[in-house]
Design a protein around this motif. Sequence first.
Motif, PDB file in Angstrom:
ATOM      1  N   PHE A   1     -28.460  -0.857  -2.490  1.00 48.63           N
ATOM      2  CA  PHE A   1     -28.451  -2.149  -1.909  1.00 48.63           C
ATOM      3  C   PHE A   1     -29.082  -3.137  -2.622  1.00 48.63           C
ATOM      4  N   SER A   2     -30.040  -3.042  -3.161  1.00 47.96           N
ATOM      5  CA  SER A   2     -30.745  -4.279  -3.869  1.00 47.96           C
ATOM      6  C   SER A   2     -29.823  -4.221  -5.004  1.00 47.96           C
ATOM      7  N   ILE A   3     -29.199  -3.263  -5.703  1.00 44.09           N
ATOM      8  CA  ILE A   3     -28.621  -3.613  -7.019  1.00 44.09           C
ATOM      9  C   ILE A   3     -27.362  -4.466  -6.663  1.00 44.09           C
TER      10      ILE A   3
ATOM     11  N   LEU B   1     -38.559  -4.338  -4.607  1.00 43.44           N
ATOM     12  CA  LEU B   1     -38.815  -3.636  -5.627  1.00 43.44           C
ATOM     13  C   LEU B   1     -38.277  -2.158  -5.597  1.00 43.44           C
ATOM     14  N   PRO B   2     -36.899  -2.075  -5.606  1.00 46.77           N
ATOM     15  CA  PRO B   2     -36.456  -0.815  -5.464  1.00 46.77           C
ATOM     16  C   PRO B   2     -36.401   0.307  -6.296  1.00 46.77           C
ATOM     17  N   GLY B   3     -36.581  -0.107  -7.598  1.00 50.91           N
ATOM     18  CA  GLY B   3     -36.967   0.746  -8.624  1.00 50.91           C
ATOM     19  C   GLY B   3     -38.193   1.306  -8.641  1.00 50.91           C
TER      20      GLY B   3
ATOM     21  N   ASN C   1     -23.737  -4.062   3.546  1.00 49.66           N
ATOM     22  CA  ASN C   1     -24.846  -3.224   3.437  1.00 49.66           C
ATOM     23  C   ASN C   1     -26.101  -3.491   4.413  1.00 49.66           C
ATOM     24  N   SER C   2     -26.009  -4.837   4.580  1.00 55.15           N
ATOM     25  CA  SER C   2     -27.077  -5.380   5.478  1.00 55.15           C
ATOM     26  C   SER C   2     -27.030  -4.978   6.801  1.00 55.15           C
ATOM     27  N   PHE C   3     -25.965  -4.293   7.259  1.00 57.78           N
ATOM     28  CA  PHE C   3     -25.971  -3.782   8.485  1.00 57.78           C
ATOM     29  C   PHE C   3     -26.171  -2.348   8.561  1.00 57.78           C
ATOM     30  N   PHE C   4     -26.032  -1.662   7.446  1.00 59.48           N
ATOM     31  CA  PHE C   4     -26.336  -0.436   7.015  1.00 59.48           C
ATOM     32  C   PHE C   4     -27.869   0.096   6.772  1.00 59.48           C
ATOM     33  N   ILE C   5     -28.230  -0.822   6.137  1.00 57.28           N
ATOM     34  CA  ILE C   5     -29.665  -0.369   5.299  1.00 57.28           C
ATOM     35  C   ILE C   5     -30.970  -0.359   6.197  1.00 57.28           C
TER      36      ILE C   5
ATOM     37  N   THR D   1     -19.553  -7.688  -5.016  1.00 61.71           N
ATOM     38  CA  THR D   1     -20.977  -7.829  -4.590  1.00 61.71           C
ATOM     39  C   THR D   1     -21.348  -8.548  -3.459  1.00 61.71           C
ATOM     40  N   LEU D   2     -20.444  -9.641  -3.107  1.00 62.49           N
ATOM     41  CA  LEU D   2     -20.519 -10.594  -2.196  1.00 62.49           C
ATOM     42  C   LEU D   2     -20.263  -9.693  -0.704  1.00 62.49           C
ATOM     43  N   TYR D   3     -19.178  -8.864  -0.668  1.00 61.12           N
ATOM     44  CA  TYR D   3     -18.801  -8.375   0.463  1.00 61.12           C
ATOM     45  C   TYR D   3     -19.669  -7.152   0.686  1.00 61.12           C
TER      46      TYR D   3
END
Length: 283
Positions: free
Chosen positions: A195-197, A176-178, A155-159, A148-150
């Motif tokens: 991403f949030s998960i 609040l992704p849900g 994902n921070s570059f993707f989202i 999850t760290l990786y």
Amino acid sequence: MGYSIRFRKRFMPRSFADLSAMVFMLLAIPSVYWFEVYVVGPTIYNRTLNILHVIVGTYMVINIIGNFMAVIAVDTSTQGLVLPSQVPPGWHVCANCESTAPPRSRHCITCNACVMKKEHHCIFTGCCVGLGNHRYFYIFLFLMWGSTLYCSFLNSFFIWPYVGGFNMWAFVRLVLPGVWLLLEPSLDTLYAFLFSINVIGFLFMSVLMYYYTGLLIMNMTTHENNHRKGQKYDHGREHNIKVTLGERWYWTWVFPTLSSPLPYDGLDWSLQSGEKSVRPKTK
């Protein structure tokens, strides 16, 4: 005598809460794997790095699921064991099981059994973490933390393009992704949800890793730590690690099927030097 692995006869959780949590994990892990391998990787990496990303990611998810299933499969209870009719020194009587119970064991109401060196009842696996499956639980936790760290970093570059760039509204959507997924169901919101998960999973796993690593190196369970009863089992960091991960602890990270015998059988425990031992082992 060391611990001999036994397998549970009942794998399904006994409560609806446990079942729900287990189903969530069994859906979340492959979903995140799909997202990272088939969506994020090809977008972020070139072909060579993406191939490496897929290989490492596949190995990690197999290892994670393998350890997760091992936690569920291994029987940590005293059921089926031949226990003494009289109460040996350091043992106690379990009123629920109507039987003697070895040191460090505790009864679990949900599992309806006494668990050897009970750490806690894990809602995500629907069973107790004890002597026999503590290794698999801890490595599952460690691999989930690292993964999850990786993934959160990658994902921070993707989202950001999918949530409208780096701004306050995008931040609210990710927090609040849900809710966002329900109000605006789309592929973009699904990506933001995954991403949030990952981020939430990383924060949650970080807290658990910090807590359970501290207990592991002190050879204590949560109950012993809360009641200040675990210090008498502390024989030094190397010994304490082997109590949980086994004699070949350095191999346990590679794959869950690799053998790493535990130094105790769960019925007898040696105490710190200078204190009376509980039925000392014979080599």
